[in-house]
Design a protein around this motif. Sequence first.
Motif, short mmCIF file in Angstrom:
data_model
loop_
_atom_site.label_atom_id
_atom_site.label_comp_id
_atom_site.label_asym_id
_atom_site.label_seq_id
_atom_site.Cartn_x
_atom_site.Cartn_y
_atom_site.Cartn_z
N TYR A 159 0.82 -1.22 0.00
CA TYR A 159 0.00 0.00 0.00
C TYR A 159 0.85 1.27 0.00
O TYR A 159 0.64 2.16 -0.80
CB TYR A 159 -0.93 -0.02 1.23
N PHE A 160 1.81 1.35 0.88
CA PHE A 160 2.55 2.60 1.04
C PHE A 160 3.40 2.98 -0.16
O PHE A 160 3.46 4.16 -0.53
CB PHE A 160 3.36 2.60 2.35
N PRO A 161 4.06 2.04 -0.84
CA PRO A 161 4.75 2.44 -2.07
C PRO A 161 3.79 3.00 -3.12
O PRO A 161 4.15 3.90 -3.87
CB PRO A 161 5.39 1.14 -2.55
N VAL A 162 2.55 2.50 -3.15
CA VAL A 162 1.56 3.03 -4.10
C VAL A 162 1.20 4.46 -3.74
O VAL A 162 1.27 5.37 -4.56
CB VAL A 162 0.29 2.15 -4.13
N VAL A 163 0.82 4.70 -2.48
CA VAL A 163 0.36 6.04 -2.10
C VAL A 163 1.49 7.06 -2.05
O VAL A 163 1.25 8.25 -2.23
CB VAL A 163 -0.41 6.04 -0.76
N ASN A 164 2.69 6.61 -1.81
CA ASN A 164 3.82 7.53 -1.76
C ASN A 164 4.47 7.76 -3.11
O ASN A 164 5.41 8.53 -3.22
CB ASN A 164 4.86 7.05 -0.75
N GLY A 165 3.97 7.08 -4.14
CA GLY A 165 4.45 7.32 -5.49
C GLY A 165 5.81 6.72 -5.81
O GLY A 165 6.49 7.18 -6.71
N TYR A 166 6.21 5.68 -5.07
CA TYR A 166 7.50 5.08 -5.35
C TYR A 166 7.50 4.26 -6.62
O TYR A 166 8.52 3.94 -7.16
CB TYR A 166 7.95 4.19 -4.19
N HIS A 167 6.32 3.88 -7.07
CA HIS A 167 6.20 3.10 -8.30
C HIS A 167 5.34 3.86 -9.28
O HIS A 167 4.32 4.41 -8.92
CB HIS A 167 5.57 1.73 -8.02
N ARG A 168 5.75 3.86 -10.53
CA ARG A 168 4.94 4.48 -11.57
C ARG A 168 4.20 3.37 -12.29
O ARG A 168 4.76 2.33 -12.59
CB ARG A 168 5.83 5.24 -12.56
N PHE A 169 2.96 3.61 -12.55
CA PHE A 169 2.14 2.61 -13.22
C PHE A 169 1.77 3.13 -14.60
O PHE A 169 1.49 4.31 -14.77
CB PHE A 169 0.86 2.36 -12.43
N PRO A 170 1.75 2.25 -15.58
CA PRO A 170 1.29 2.69 -16.89
C PRO A 170 -0.16 3.10 -16.81
O PRO A 170 -0.96 2.43 -16.16
CB PRO A 170 1.49 1.45 -17.77
N ARG A 171 -0.49 4.21 -17.40
CA ARG A 171 -1.85 4.71 -17.38
C ARG A 171 -2.34 4.81 -18.81
O ARG A 171 -1.80 5.54 -19.61
CB ARG A 171 -1.91 6.09 -16.72
N PRO A 172 -3.36 4.02 -19.16
CA PRO A 172 -3.86 4.12 -20.52
C PRO A 172 -4.41 5.52 -20.79
O PRO A 172 -4.92 6.18 -19.89
CB PRO A 172 -4.97 3.08 -20.57
#
Length: 63
Positions: A37-50
């Motif tokens: 959860y925390f890496p997601v909310v803190n922006g440590y990972h970038r996700f491809p966004r269509p």
Amino acid sequence: MPKEFFTYQQQMEKLRSSGLAIEDEEACCRVLADIGYFPVVNGYHRFPRPEHPGIPRRRHFWG
């Protein structure tokens, strides 16, 4: 005192309340299971966004 852990469903609800658009709950659960959860909310990972018209760029999108 033991730490209380949230289920993936509870984590998704918290993400939604923060403005995250989640259309594919299975994909979201996989991401939460893989990186947490925390890496997601803190922006440590970038996700491809269509690229979809009508979805603001400031919001993340799973689906």
